[in-house]
Design an enzyme around this catalytic site. Structure first.
Site, mmCIF file in Angstrom:
data_model
loop_
_atom_site.group_PDB
_atom_site.id
_atom_site.type_symbol
_atom_site.label_atom_id
_atom_site.label_comp_id
_atom_site.label_asym_id
_atom_site.label_seq_id
_atom_site.Cartn_x
_atom_site.Cartn_y
_atom_site.Cartn_z
ATOM 1 C CE LYS A 163 -145.796 -106.088 21.839
ATOM 2 N NZ LYS A 163 -144.482 -105.436 22.091
ATOM 3 C CB SER A 206 -142.279 -106.649 19.015
ATOM 4 O OG SER A 206 -142.306 -106.081 20.306
ATOM 5 C CB SER A 242 -140.969 -103.304 20.886
ATOM 6 O OG SER A 242 -139.997 -104.212 20.402
#
Lengths: 498, 95, 496
Positions: free
Chosen positions: A81, A156, A180
């Site tokens: 990420k 997210s 997330s």
């Protein structure tokens, strides 16, 4: 394992092929890079593909393999990420304010993966500063759910989940502050785990809410998660909240045995508001575990209804402080016309650099901490947090693991909730409590709804009970094959995975 | 709990966010509705409950007082939007 | 870091008529650790701008603080030395505000749960001993430095100092005058120096002081509105700034106005305090517990160890010098103004027990040289003009009459210049005092014979000539005659 179709691979099968020298790390990397070129236009899970680095990592891994070394992640293609600092590689956190930021340091997790010989393929798309549940808050374009490109992948860590589901990597790292990792894992039909707070170092992870953020892997199978977790978990002296506790062999713990395991079913998580398909699939999954020897116990988590409100006070307060460093002085975007005062520079930089959701949360957090409101908001939320933690410790007196849906619905359509922040926040209703209490929580695929969208089962254990949720999740995956289903992607092959 | 534009301006100043007019208006209503939702916490009786600021309970890790200069000044200011030699440069600060 | 002697005192008294001032002081002391409070960057002064920085103290994304054990040790020692209590738990808090020299946009400090509370600092006042109590001691990180005059439109920022450990010591508002204020600061500074935790240099900024000042009617127990005075950079300016502010507030009150609670800066050139220009939007620091640092529970066994290891503190040591060595209070105060000076003195006395004589030499010649050579700029004087043992030997030679006090001065200069032992110098230069009364008598006879006219004048009443005769005898004996013997025999001869 079909060597030309990355979506059919898992870490376990790739590991076997690499160790038997049926394929090289370089071949794997090249195949994945080709796959990415094909599917990325429709998925947009990646913000950056690190071609050179990937091939260099692969070459290094091949050398180690040739010398006879065998290790769980050696030669395995992974993505991170874009919240993980990677030295010399832009790390944007999904935000314009860091669009060109090249950190002169690596996150601990990235270092561990690199030392383990994994191959870094790229950085994934995400909601800006990890604030969001749909990846629609990325400053660099939204990511699409590989199962249905008109729908969100969740957030997210939307890019991290979509990259696994689209066959662009064998594992990804995400972060989970209010759900997330688990939410996008659930929406994208992959497995994901948020470990116990303090299990994995936060050093080099761009901070959203420091007392809630935790790093975790996403992959197709629980077995794969166990392999990655074993590499990234462990004490880091650079993180004062990192717990100095031995890391067990998570893979060895996957005995497949759930006889006598007491599964708590929290009544509040099966109340109204949950989609019927989701409830059905989750209950069926729990029954499967019961069929294999688990015992079911009804429990209550009475303060569940207050979790979102608590989360959105604690997280935004911490975030409002953590994001103060983005001021245009030392790195990142600076917006200033000549002659502008310092105040103007701050205001314009942060106005131009932050998206609407980030601004919303900064404002909310600042408000919660401001003079006159601290007691009523922030301090109150910390007290409710205590009550939520207590709910769990009381529940765990009567069960070993808690089972529930990961989310009240399956993936919603792009644009469906952007106009209503509160509606968006409520997607986290089943996930935030585990963050507030710092507990490990796993999400694994347990079915599909009538539209063919994945449904996620969530398993929560007491602190440092990763082995328990992994064992239960793996047992479930031995008995079912939801985790083997693959989405049909434009120009990609659908069908069964390994 | 009503939120006024004045409240928005005050908070935006504390947070150094330069907001356009339309942003002020929409933030005002967003904050009002979110705070309205959050208001449900007020219905909970939390008297005597200790706040939880940390979910980890262990002694504070301590570091030996040893110097390690990791990077040189050039590397550390390499990302700076504006600089003068190895100083960071910003619009004039008025005391 | 020299022992300050104020050249010109403020020309005012601290009598404010119907009013009395109420003063509290906040001192920020930079701790003498090698590395910063939360990262391993060097805390040393003087490097190229931003050379002593790393991602942590630069506040880059994703970095985290880790506490320096020695900084904690220094703060705990200070708390123990001032008689504070350490509550079971101290909490790190973020103080949030925007400023270019504050990299994270917040300072890691402590708010509602500081490291230490209670305790106090003793000072001497005309009315006797006074204990100024402390409200609290806490730890926090320093900010960087900004330079405003290098450019027209820009300021320059150097973050080398960002993250350096600070200890904040807050006194109760119990200080009653500017003189007490500077006495408090001196006492505190000496304690910090004795502990070796801070070098107390106000001019260089390693010890900073803000004053909270208010006035009230004499005898009242209510507190008036206070102002905070910043930008005070010396003991003298502490006194001047406080005196000015007291008078300013009295003027305001007497002319019917109200004192405004505000922060004011001391302008040493114009000798006034003025409100800070940037009434920047009143600060709301939004303190909350720092989530990256756990609550601090200082290990009690460690605290006890530190307590046992504390050095003898300035005031007790001073008192002991008076009682043990029977030297005057004045001497003891000078000697205990620095720990190394006190150590030096005691090392010398250990070798030769004439404490008063040694004290004179130390306060006189030794200190003179130390100051001339700026040896006292260092926190601990590394090498003395003359080793303590050697000084002791010198005094011993005077006391056993081997040399006179006057000759001793010569020997001393030689010791300083060459590092030679006093005994060797006396021998090689043949400086041994002449004590043999026969030799002295002969010299006196000689002088008196050659100055018969002066002898007559002396006997006629010109007593001052005695000095002349003594001088002549000393000259004749190459300065080596024992002065007491010369005096005795000379007086006897002149009387007869």
């Amino acid at each position: 394992m079909n060597l030309s179709d990355p979506s059919s691979w898992t870490i376990a099968t790739a590991r076997a092929a690499l160790d038997l020298r049926e394929v090289s790390a370089t071949e794997l990397a090249n195949t994945i890079l080709e796959r990415i070129a094909t599917v990325e236009p429709s998925v947009h899970a990646l913000l950056k593909v690190t071609h050179e680095r990937a091939l260099a990592d692969a070459a290094a891994a091949d050398e180690r393999l040739q010398r006879g070394e065998r290790a769980p992640l050696l030669g395995i293609p992974v993505v991170l990420k874009d919240i993980f600092a990677t030295r010399g590689i832009t790390t944007t956190c999904g935000s314009r304010i860091l669009e060109n930021f090249e950190p002169p340091y690596d996150s601990d997790a990235a270092q561990r993966l690199a030392r383990a010989g994994s191959v870094l393929i790229g950085k994934t798309n995400m909601d800006e500063f990890a604030m969001g549940s749909s990846n629609e808050n990325s400053a660099f374009g939204l990511a699409h759910n590989p199962w249905d490109p008109t729908r969100v992948p969740g957030g997210s860590s939307g890019g991290s989940a979509a990259a696994v589901a689209a066959g662009e990597c064998l594992a990804s790292l995400g972060t989970d502050t209010g759900g997330s990792i688990r939410l996008p894992a659930s929406y994208c039909g992959v497995s994901g785990i948020k470990p116990t707070y303090g299990r994995v170092s936060r050093y080099g992870v761009i901070a959203y809410a420091s007392s809630l953020d935790q790093v975790g892997p996403l992959a197709w199978t629980v077995r794969d998660l166990a392999a990655v977790l074993g590499v990234i978990a462990g004490h880091d002296a650079r993180d004062s909240t990192s717990v100095p506790r031995d890391v067990p062999d998570y893979v060895a713990g996957l005995t497949g045995d759930v006889a006598g395991l007491r599964i708590g079913i929290p009544r509040e998580y099966f109340a109204e508001g949950i989609a019927p398909d989701v409830e059905r699939a989750t209950r069926a999954a729990i029954k499967t575990l019961a069929d294999h020897g688990a015992k079911l116990v009804e429990i209550g988590l009475p303060h569940t209804d207050y979790a979102i409100a608590t989360y959105y006070l604690v997280a935004t307060a911490e975030a409002s402080s953590n994001l103060a460093r983005y001021d245009g002085v030392r790195f990142g975007l600076r917006r200033a016309q000549s002659g502008d005062s310092l105040l103007e520079m701050y205001r314009q930089t942060r106005d131009a650099g932050f998206g609407p959701e980030v601004k919303r949360r900064i404002m909310l957090g600042t408000y919660a901490l401001s003079a006159g409101y601290y007691e009523a908001y922030y301090s109150k939320a910390l007290q409710v947090r205590t009550l939520i933690r207590r709910d769990f410790s009381e529940a765990f007196a009567r069960c070993d693991v808690i089972a529930a849906p990961t989310a009240p619905t399956t993936a919603f359509r792009i644009g469906e909730k952007v106009a209503d922040p509160l509606a968006m926040y409520l997607s986290d209703i089943f996930t935030t409590s585990a963050n507030l209490a710092g507990l490990p929580a796993l999400s694994i695929p347990c079915g599909f709804d009538a539209s063919g969208l994945p449904i996620g089962l969530q398993l929560i254990a007491p602190a440092f009970g990763e082995e328990t949720v992994l064992r239960a999740g793996d047992a479930y995956q031995r008995a079912t094959d939801w985790h083997r289903r693959r989405p049909t992607l434009a120009a990609g092959r659908s069908g069964e995975g390994a | 709990m009503p939120v006024s534009l004045k409240d928005v301006d005050h908070i935006a100043l504390l947070a150094r966010l330069g907001l356009e007019d339309h942003e002020r208006a929409s933030l005002r209503s967003d904050l009002e509705s979110i705070l309205g939702y959050i208001g449900k916490l007020q219905t909970l009786d939390t008297s005597g409950i200790e706040p939880t600021a940390h979910v980890v309970d262990m002694p504070t890790p301590l570091r030996d007082d040893l110097v390690r200069n990791c990077e040189d000044a050039e590397v550390m200011v390499a990302n700076a939007p504006d600089r003068d030699r190895t100083y960071l440069r910003v619009p004039k600060i008025i005391e | 870091m020299s022992t300050v002697t104020d050249q010109d005192q403020p020309a005012t008294t601290d009598d404010y008529g119907a009013f009395e001032p109420v003063i509290g002081l906040e001192v920020h002391a930079q701790l003498l650790t090698a590395s910063k409070l939360f990262c391993p960057c060097s805390a040393q002064f003087g490097a190229e701008p931003n050379a002593h920085t790393c991602p942590v103290c630069m506040g880059m994304p994703g970095v985290l603080p880790v506490l320096n054990r020695r900084a904690l040790e220094f703060a705990v020692k200070t708390a123990l030395a001032t008689g504070c209590e350490l509550p079971p738990l101290a909490r790190w808090a973020r103080k949030n505000y925007f400023y270019p020299d504050l990299p994270k946009g917040y300072q890691i400090s402590m708010f509602e749960e500081p490291l230490a509370v209670g305790g106090g600092v003793d000072i001497d006042t005309p009315a006797g001993l006074k204990r100024v109590r402390l409200t609290r001691i806490h730890m926090e990180e320093d900010a960087g430095k900004s330079i405003h005059d290098a450019h027209d439109a820009h300021s320059l920022v150097d973050l080398n100092r960002a993250g350096v450990p600070l200890m904040e010591i807050v006194s109760e508002p119990e200080i009653g005058s500017f003189a007490e204020a500077s006495a408090y600061l001196r006492s505190l500074r000496t304690i910090l120096q004795f502990l070796g935790v801070c070098d107390g240099n106000m001019e260089e900024g390693s010890m900073r002081c803000d004053a909270n000042v208010s006035v009230r009617q004499r005898g009242s127990s209510e507190l008036g509105t206070r102002t905070e005075i910043k930008n005070i950079n010396s003991f003298r300016n502490v006194e001047r700034a406080i005196d000015f502010e007291i008078r300013r507030q009295i003027d305001v009150v007497e002319s019917g106005g109200r004192v405004v609670q505000e922060t004011r800066l001391w302008d040493a050139d114009r000798a006034v305090t003025a409100p800070m220009r940037s009434k920047e939007h009143a600060h709301d620091y939004r303190y909350f517990p720092d989530p990256d640092l756990l609550p601090l529970r200082v290990d009690r066994a460690w605290v006890e160890e530190l307590r046992q290891g504390l050095p003898e503190l300035p005031r007790p040591r001073c008192a002991r010098f008076v009682s043990q060595y029977e030297i005057p209070a004045y001497d003891a105060e000078v000697l205990t103004a620095r720990r190394d000076l006190a150590d030096y003195f005691e090392a010398a006395v250990a070798k030769h027990h004439n404490a008063k004589a040694i004290s004179n030499w130390v306060m006189g010649d030794i200190l003179r040289l130390v100051r001339e050579r700026k040896l006292d700029d260092a926190l601990v004087i590394e090498s003395w003009p003359v080793p303590a043992a050697a000084l002791a030997k010198l005094v011993a030679l005077i006391d056993d009459q081997t040399i006179s006090g006057k000759i001793a001065k010569t020997v001393f200069e030689e010791m300083v210049a060459t590092g030679a032992e006093p005994g060797d110098i006396v021998a090689s230069k043949g400086l041994t005092q002449v004590t043999d009364s026969g030799a002295i008598t002969a010299a006196i006879d000689d002088v008196l014979a050659r100055n018969a006219d002066k002898v007559t004048e002396y006997k006629g009443g010109k007593d001052k000539l005695l000095g002349f005769f003594v001088g002549q005898v000393m000259k004749l004996t190459g300065g080596k005659a024992n002065p007491q013997a010369v005096n005795e025999i000379l007086l006897a001869k002149l009387a007869g």
